[in-house]
Design an enzyme around this catalytic site. Structure first.
Site, PDB file in Angstrom:
ATOM      1  N   LYS A  44       0.817  -1.211   0.000  1.00  0.00           N
ATOM      2  CA  LYS A  44       0.000   0.000   0.000  1.00  0.00           C
ATOM      3  C   LYS A  44       0.853   1.264   0.000  1.00  0.00           C
ATOM      4  CE  LYS A  44      -4.151  -1.996   2.008  1.00  0.00           C
ATOM      5  NZ  LYS A  44      -5.051  -2.064   3.158  1.00  0.00           N
TER       6      LYS A  44
ATOM      7  N   LYS B  42      -5.509 -10.579  -5.668  1.00  0.00           N
ATOM      8  CA  LYS B  42      -6.672 -11.023  -4.878  1.00  0.00           C
ATOM      9  C   LYS B  42      -7.886 -10.119  -5.133  1.00  0.00           C
ATOM     10  CE  LYS B  42      -5.667  -8.389  -0.817  1.00  0.00           C
ATOM     11  NZ  LYS B  42      -5.260  -8.163   0.504  1.00  0.00           N
TER      12      LYS B  42
ATOM     13  N   LYS C 155     -11.665  -5.006  -2.035  1.00  0.00           N
ATOM     14  CA  LYS C 155     -12.743  -4.048  -1.844  1.00  0.00           C
ATOM     15  C   LYS C 155     -12.545  -2.760  -2.612  1.00  0.00           C
ATOM     16  CE  LYS C 155     -12.975  -4.641   2.831  1.00  0.00           C
ATOM     17  NZ  LYS C 155     -13.279  -4.536   4.209  1.00  0.00           N
TER      18      LYS C 155
END
Ligand code: TYM
Length: 328
Positions: A111, A194, A197
């Protein structure tokens, strides 16, 4: 009795990966253990949030958890920021974790390296210490999570052991538990990353509240490969293996068991879509009912926080005493 704790962040939309990796087991196993499930709103603050949106998302997520099957009478369902002990223990955990350990967390590395010049908060770096506090605060034995959270639970284990050896036995050492299928649901369009969201409205992500037609379309268009063999082999056949994980997860079987009887991708996709739709339809119906009464969900969360505090308070007091903070 075994104590279970897990959490989910109120950011973006809940997807099939969240359900198969974690939430479905929360609902299935809530009667087998003393279980606490938490909407971890403080974790959402690692990136800037719109205040009204965060409040709404937190409540909606609690409603969705109840729709998935959590029974606030059987388990303890609450919002993290309602129980102040989380942030207080987080500081003790930050001082127990090393800079190197936190630097090695893959989620932080991913991130924080996303775009040059993007704002990276200090909270994004210390986040796993807050997560360790969430877990250790409840004398947790088991933490049902998806594969991407395994490293964070390992850190919670390490911190518990280090604290215990420095200051005397204080914390229960927790353990992550993973599902037999769906621990790492991948993006349907890019099975090397993956399902996540943040990819809103992405064709590779199935949202819990997606319309059946949309689910069918997304699964039909899922990336597979040029062979024509249905076999679970994540390395060689990531797309097909992902479908088998989803089918297995949705029907309570391992991916290998789910593969039995299929020779072509068409029927595999059709059956996977049908199984997902069957799984999500009752959740969507219950969610629609709950969405009509937000005050009731807010009331249930307040009750949950009161129950959670009864466990968290004494554990925090134990930790403060062990580390040498002067009693008041
Ligand atoms: P979060 O909100 O990202 O995800 C919630 C749960 O969903 C699982 N998950 C997946 N499982 C399978 N396939 C996927 N593609 C997938 N994506 C997400 C996650 O593993 C997780 O179990 N830091 C945590 C929340 C947290 C927590 C805790 C969890 C905070 N404190 C204490 C356990 C215990 C997180 O961001 O999860």
């Amino acid at each position: 009795m075994t104590r279970v704790f897990s959490g989910i962040k109120p950011t973006g939309n809940v997807h099939l990966g969240n359900l198969l990796g974690a939430l479905a087991r929360w609902a299935d196993e809530q009667h087998l253990a003393d279980s606490l499930y938490c909407v971890v709103d403080l974790h959402a603050l690692t990136v800037p949030q719109d205040p009204a949106e965060l409040r709404a998302t937190t409540l909606r997520l609690a409603q969705l958890l109840i729709a998935v099957g959590l029974d606030p009478e059987a388990c303890t369902l609450f919002a993290q920021s309602h129980v102040a002990e989380h942030t207080e223990l987080a500081w003790l955990m930050e001082c127990t974790a090393s800079f190197g350990e936190l630097s090695r967390m893959t989620q932080f590395k991913d991130k924080s390296s996303r775009g040059a010049g993007e704002f990276v908060s200090g909270g994004l770096f210390t986040y796993p210490a807050l997560m360790a506090a969430d877990i250790l605060l409840y004398d947790t034995d088991l933490v049902p999570v998806g594969d991407d959270q395994r490293q964070h639970v390992e850190l919670a284990r390490d911190l518990a052991e280090r604290f215990n050896s420095r200051y005397g036995t204080t914390f229960v050492v927790p353990q992550a538990t993973l599902p037999i299928a769906g621990a790492r649901v991948m993006d349907l369009q890019d099975p090397s990353s993956k399902m996540s969201k943040s990819e809103d409205a992405a064709p590779g992500t199935i949202l819990l509240l997606d319309d059946p037609k949309v689910i069918e379309r997304k699964i039909k268009r899922a990336v597979t490969d040029a062979e024509a063999e249905v076999r679970y082999d994540v390395e060689a056949k990531p797309g097909v293996s992902n479908l088998l994980s989803i089918l297995g997860g949705a029907t309570g079987r391992t991916p290998q068991e789910a593969a039995a009887g299929y020779t072509q991708y068409g029927p595999l996709k059709a059956d996977t879509a049908a199984a997902v739709i069957e799984l999500l339809t009752p959740i969507q119906a219950r969610y629609a009912e709950l969405a009509a009464d937000p005050a009731e969900t807010a009331r249930l969360l307040a009750l949950g926080a009161t129950k959670a505090e009864q466990i968290a308070g004494p554990v925090l007091a134990r930790a403060k005493e062990a580390i040498g903070l002067l009693p008041r």
